[in-house]
Design an enzyme around this catalytic site. Sequence first.
Site, mmCIF file in Angstrom:
data_model
loop_
_atom_site.group_PDB
_atom_site.id
_atom_site.type_symbol
_atom_site.label_atom_id
_atom_site.label_comp_id
_atom_site.label_asym_id
_atom_site.label_seq_id
_atom_site.Cartn_x
_atom_site.Cartn_y
_atom_site.Cartn_z
ATOM 1 N N PRO B 26 0.842 -1.191 0.000
ATOM 2 C CA PRO B 26 0.000 0.000 0.000
ATOM 3 C C PRO B 26 0.881 1.246 0.000
ATOM 4 C CG PRO B 26 0.146 -0.874 2.221
ATOM 5 C CD PRO B 26 1.014 -1.753 1.355
ATOM 6 N N CYS B 27 0.457 2.287 -0.693
ATOM 7 C CA CYS B 27 1.221 3.534 -0.707
ATOM 8 C C CYS B 27 0.255 4.709 -0.599
ATOM 9 C CB CYS B 27 2.077 3.627 -1.960
ATOM 10 S SG CYS B 27 3.173 5.036 -1.937
#
Lengths: 260, 80
Positions: B26-27
């Site tokens: 996830p970013c």
Amino acid sequence: MPTETGSQPTSHKYLKVRDYLVALAAEELAVGDPVPSERALTQRFGVSRMTVRHAIDALVSEGVLEKVQGRGTFVSAPRMDFEVRLSTFGEQMQRLGLSASTTVLDSGAVAAPAEVAAVLGVSPGAQVHHLRRQRRADGKPMAIEEAWIPVALAPRLFDDGPPPSLYDALRTHGQDPQWGEETLAADIATREECELLDMSENSAVLRATRRTHGDDGAVMFSRSCFRGDRYQVWVPLAPPHVPEKPSRPSPAPTTSKEDS
Amino acid sequence: MTTPEPRAALYLQALGGASNIEEIEPCTTRLRSLVHDPAQVDSAALRKLGAFGVMINGRVVQVVVGPEVDVVASEIDDLL
């Protein structure tokens, strides 16, 4: 004290003047102070007027110095950190202790252009509120902002004229901005943008394209262009965390995952 | 509200399944993954699952999910 030998290549001479002015602006002069005249610099370094101008022009385009027509060249205010967060121009100026002012260039409901419609997830031609503004900090033009908001989300958003803060207006109408994504790109300003931003022709700008989301999807699409000589982008860096990789072929993964 | 389990499985399926994933993380607002074969990624299916955009650049696939991406990603991790 730098002395001129007279046998150096022009680029070195130019760098000497440039470095001198940078140090002067950083250490001895205050924001708004005039720098020494071209003539004084020419004499001090024993270089041509053209070399002095070259150094000054470079620093003007870097935003270190500022030329005021008919008055001279002065030390600029430091560049502003471009805020990479879900805030607005007005909020940023308030935090910096600057007074924000605005000129509305265009305002009203329009049929959504194809690109805007696609980004906002509305059908092409759907009605969108449109607002284009010139934004100033302490009276100086800093940015041009253009925004589109689906009319269906907040039909009465512009009833009292264009709102001073679009995010505040969205909150008032129950469409609180929750998150967004922004893309930054360098570009050369159009002639109109140069005029509106009080820049000489072909100046650089920072273009920010943003989609703001509420709880139920996109609420606003905006395109802004900021003076290239007045902003810098500051981004915190941390080491990348290790991405997850499939732990095949083991059927029951017993990895030591560290969820953030 | 969708239940977590099917959502992660469906995202994974639309990304070409676990066997297509080399890395995934996830970013902030996006699910970023490195896939073996980008042709196996079903952008339309990802959009149907609620993604706000899908960017494919070489073998890097970015899916705009929003702030809940952390939850989605950790659910996907459980399936890998």
